[in-house]
Design a protein around this motif. Structure first.
Motif, short mmCIF file in Angstrom:
data_model
loop_
_atom_site.label_atom_id
_atom_site.label_comp_id
_atom_site.label_asym_id
_atom_site.label_seq_id
_atom_site.Cartn_x
_atom_site.Cartn_y
_atom_site.Cartn_z
N GLY A 105 6.26 7.12 8.07
CA GLY A 105 6.62 7.82 6.84
C GLY A 105 6.25 7.04 5.60
N TRP A 106 6.53 5.73 5.60
CA TRP A 106 6.17 4.90 4.45
C TRP A 106 4.66 4.80 4.29
N ILE A 107 3.96 4.69 5.41
CA ILE A 107 2.49 4.65 5.34
C ILE A 107 1.94 5.96 4.80
N ALA A 108 2.50 7.07 5.27
CA ALA A 108 2.05 8.38 4.81
C ALA A 108 2.30 8.56 3.31
N LEU A 109 3.45 8.09 2.85
CA LEU A 109 3.75 8.17 1.42
C LEU A 109 2.75 7.35 0.61
N TYR A 110 2.44 6.16 1.10
CA TYR A 110 1.48 5.30 0.41
C TYR A 110 0.09 5.95 0.37
N VAL A 111 -0.34 6.50 1.49
CA VAL A 111 -1.64 7.16 1.55
C VAL A 111 -1.68 8.35 0.60
N LEU A 112 -0.59 9.11 0.57
CA LEU A 112 -0.51 10.26 -0.33
C LEU A 112 -0.60 9.83 -1.79
N LEU A 113 0.10 8.76 -2.14
CA LEU A 113 0.04 8.26 -3.51
C LEU A 113 -1.36 7.77 -3.86
N CYS A 114 -2.00 7.08 -2.92
CA CYS A 114 -3.36 6.61 -3.17
C CYS A 114 -4.33 7.78 -3.34
N TRP A 139 0.99 -5.03 4.28
CA TRP A 139 0.22 -4.78 3.06
C TRP A 139 0.04 -6.08 2.26
N CYS A 140 1.11 -6.83 2.10
CA CYS A 140 1.05 -8.08 1.33
C CYS A 140 0.14 -9.11 1.98
N ARG A 149 -3.04 -10.05 0.13
CA ARG A 149 -2.75 -11.40 -0.36
C ARG A 149 -2.22 -11.37 -1.80
N THR A 150 -1.23 -10.54 -2.03
CA THR A 150 -0.69 -10.40 -3.38
C THR A 150 0.58 -11.22 -3.60
N GLU A 151 1.22 -11.66 -2.53
CA GLU A 151 2.50 -12.36 -2.67
C GLU A 151 2.40 -13.79 -2.15
N GLY A 152 3.31 -14.62 -2.66
CA GLY A 152 3.35 -16.01 -2.23
C GLY A 152 4.22 -16.20 -0.99
N TYR A 196 -4.43 0.21 -5.71
CA TYR A 196 -3.62 0.09 -4.49
C TYR A 196 -2.26 -0.53 -4.76
N GLU A 197 -2.24 -1.60 -5.56
CA GLU A 197 -0.96 -2.28 -5.77
C GLU A 197 0.01 -1.41 -6.56
N TRP A 198 -0.50 -0.67 -7.53
CA TRP A 198 0.36 0.23 -8.30
C TRP A 198 1.07 1.21 -7.37
#
Length: 242
Positions: A14-23, A90-91, A95-98, A31-33
């Motif tokens: 579900g979270w992946i689908a939401l992300y794909v839909l937003l993209c 995703w992170c 490579r967006t997070e420390g 992507y990060e937004w």
């Protein structure tokens, strides 16, 4: 355990689908937004569910740690586990997070898995989710303001102040009280108590970063104020000469 695995898989999908839909619908923002929009939605959802669990459904986490998981607690943890797995992957990929944020996600995933496997201490897990995610909307708002060019404003300052105050109150003071209740109670298992100590220690790592940020920002604000004050004095002296 298989229904839980199925639930986690469904939530992850579900979270992946939401992300794909937003993209797909909001691709121009990047992507990060869109990932942060998913993060914002999870934060709001997690806070609402865990607040209801703590304040309405019960039991009260400060008084009854180590109790058996309720269906609603399991649901909240399964939803968040699916999100944390998605965001962790995703992170790592982008490579967006420390290391600190990756450690937070890792500990969250392991903590939820352990709580689901033991079948107890779900109320503490939900309390930790509430305390961790309640600052999330402010954190994401700060990022959105920064990347839309509106961070250097009164609204940006207001978001920062509320974020720091809420983090200190919830993660340090309330979190410390929760940890104390966890440690003195005979019900929670030793490994759960160790997890609580680890999460609280991580909160102090975040707190150190936030303190450095607050100090730097206050210094910048002070320097700007001093520069404006000097300019006003110079302009005033020039007017007197004229």
């Amino acid at each position: 355990m298989s229904p839980l695995l199925l639930g986690v898989g469904v939530c992850l999908a579900g979270w992946i689908a939401l992300y794909v839909l937003l993209c797909y619908t909001n691709g121009s923002c990047g992507y990060e937004w869109n990932c942060r929009l998913v993060t914002l939605l999870h934060g709001i959802l997690a806070v609402c569910i865990t607040a209801y669990i703590g304040y309405v459904d019960g039991p009260w986490p400060f008084t009854y740690p180590g109790t058996k998981n309720t269906p609603l607690q399991i649901t909240a943890m399964v939803i968040s586990l699916g999100y944390f797995i998605f965001d962790m992957v995703w992170c790592v990929y982008f490579r967006t997070e420390g290391l600190v944020m990756l450690a937070h996600h890792t500990m969250s995933i392991l903590g939820i898995l352990l709580t689901l496997w033991l079948g107890e201490s779900g109320i503490e897990g939900c309390a930790v989710l509430f305390g961790s995610e309640i600052t999330n909307p402010l954190l994401q708002t700060r990022w959105f303001l920064k990347h839309s060019g509106r961070y250097d404003s009164f609204l940006g300052d207001l978001v920062d102040v509320f974020f720091v105050m809420l983090f200190v109150f919830m993660r340090i003071f309330v979190g410390g009280t929760m940890l104390y209740c966890e440690l003195i109670s005979p019900r929670p298992k030793f490994i759960i108590k160790c997890g609580g100590v680890a999460m609280y220690a991580l909160s102090w790592v975040f707190m150190a970063d936030i303190a450095r940020f607050a100090y730097r920002k206050s210094q910048v604000k002070y320097q700007r104020w001093m520069n404006r004050h000097r300019m006003a004095d110079v302009n005033g002296q020039d007017l007197k000469r004229d």
